[in-house]
Design an enzyme around this catalytic site. Structure first.
Site, short mmCIF file in Angstrom:
data_model
loop_
_atom_site.label_atom_id
_atom_site.label_comp_id
_atom_site.label_asym_id
_atom_site.label_seq_id
_atom_site.Cartn_x
_atom_site.Cartn_y
_atom_site.Cartn_z
N PRO A 11 0.79 -1.22 0.00
CA PRO A 11 0.00 0.00 0.00
C PRO A 11 0.83 1.28 0.00
CG PRO A 11 -0.14 -1.12 2.13
CD PRO A 11 0.52 -2.07 1.17
N ASN A 12 0.35 2.21 -0.78
CA ASN A 12 0.86 3.58 -0.88
C ASN A 12 2.17 3.70 -1.64
OD1 ASN A 12 -1.29 4.84 0.62
ND2 ASN A 12 -0.47 3.84 2.42
N ARG A 19 5.71 12.42 -2.90
CA ARG A 19 5.68 13.00 -1.55
C ARG A 19 6.79 12.38 -0.72
NH1 ARG A 19 -0.29 12.96 0.74
NH2 ARG A 19 -1.24 14.47 -0.64
N ALA A 78 3.12 -0.86 4.74
CA ALA A 78 2.67 -0.90 6.13
C ALA A 78 2.13 -2.27 6.54
CB ALA A 78 1.61 0.18 6.36
N GLU A 99 12.39 -9.71 1.61
CA GLU A 99 11.64 -8.53 2.07
C GLU A 99 12.53 -7.30 1.89
OE1 GLU A 99 10.67 -8.87 6.22
OE2 GLU A 99 10.02 -6.78 6.38
N ARG A 108 13.31 4.44 12.47
CA ARG A 108 12.07 5.22 12.44
C ARG A 108 11.20 4.89 13.68
NH1 ARG A 108 9.46 4.83 6.70
NH2 ARG A 108 8.33 6.64 7.54
O1 CA2 Z 1 10.55 1.87 3.76
C1 CA2 Z 1 9.70 1.21 3.16
O2 CA2 Z 1 9.89 0.76 2.03
C2 CA2 Z 1 8.33 0.98 3.79
O3 CA2 Z 1 7.90 -0.34 3.45
C3 CA2 Z 1 7.38 2.00 3.19
C4 CA2 Z 1 6.00 1.97 3.79
C5 CA2 Z 1 6.07 2.03 5.32
O4 CA2 Z 1 4.78 1.87 5.87
C6 CA2 Z 1 6.98 0.96 5.89
O5 CA2 Z 1 7.04 1.12 7.29
C7 CA2 Z 1 8.37 1.08 5.30
C8 CA2 Z 1 5.18 3.16 3.33
C9 CA2 Z 1 5.06 3.26 1.84
C10 CA2 Z 1 4.41 4.57 1.53
O6 CA2 Z 1 5.19 5.22 0.57
C11 CA2 Z 1 4.96 6.55 0.35
C12 CA2 Z 1 5.75 7.13 -0.58
C13 CA2 Z 1 5.59 8.47 -0.85
C14 CA2 Z 1 4.64 9.21 -0.17
C15 CA2 Z 1 3.85 8.61 0.77
C16 CA2 Z 1 4.00 7.26 1.04
#
Ligand code: CA2
Length: 146
Positions: A11-12, A19, A78, A99, A108
């Protein structure tokens, strides 16, 4: 025979490059896909690159990888920190899986320190940005060749 690898994104991650560049860098997911495609080609891997915001899609794709005897590189986003369903899918299929996280989740918030995926992964790469995906492809190629 080309060895199969599914590169899965949770997701995301479709928002990459739009962003939070300070956390996730400037590359878009399309940039990451292109770099993965070049790397997979150089390793003789047939790669599919997918993203979903839905947990069940990721579960279904892990099942598909199991049926195809494919390797998996996954950034579960997430769902890393919440998904017993992903844990069970990986364990239940026995797929070789790396992973990947773009950011160093251990530097973090504490809620990012636990992963339900890591205990059932063949390996984990964190904090190296998009390069982590390429290192994961190296690792999965080696595992599939074993
Ligand atoms: O560091 C990573 O790759 C994560 O998997 C990214 C996830 C986060 O929830 C994990 O804890 C670590 C979030 C991905 C969201 O990516 C975005 C990118 C740009 C703007 C907003 C979100």
């Amino acid at each position: 025979m080309a060895r199969d690898v599914l590169v899965l994104n949770g997701p995301n991650l479709n928002l990459l490059g739009t962003r939070e560049p300070g956390v996730y860098g400037a590359a878009t997911l399309a940039d990451v896909e292109l770099a993965c495609r070049e790397k997979a080609g150089s390793l003789g891997l047939a790669m599919e690159f997918r993203q979903s915001n839905h947990e069940g899609d990721l579960v279904d794709w892990i099942h598909e990888a199991g049926r195809r005897k494919a390797g998996v590189v996954i950034n579960p986003g997430a769902y890393t920190h919440t998904s017993i369903a992903l844990h069970d899918a990986i364990k239940g299929t026995g797929v070789p899986l790396i992973e990947v996280h773009l950011s160093n989740v251990h530097a973090r918030e504490s809620f990012r320190h636990h992963s339900f995926v890591s205990p059932v992964a063949s390996g984990v790469i964190v904090g190296l940005g998009p390069r982590g995906y390429l290192l994961a492809l190296d690792a999965i190629a080696a595992i599939l060749a074993d």
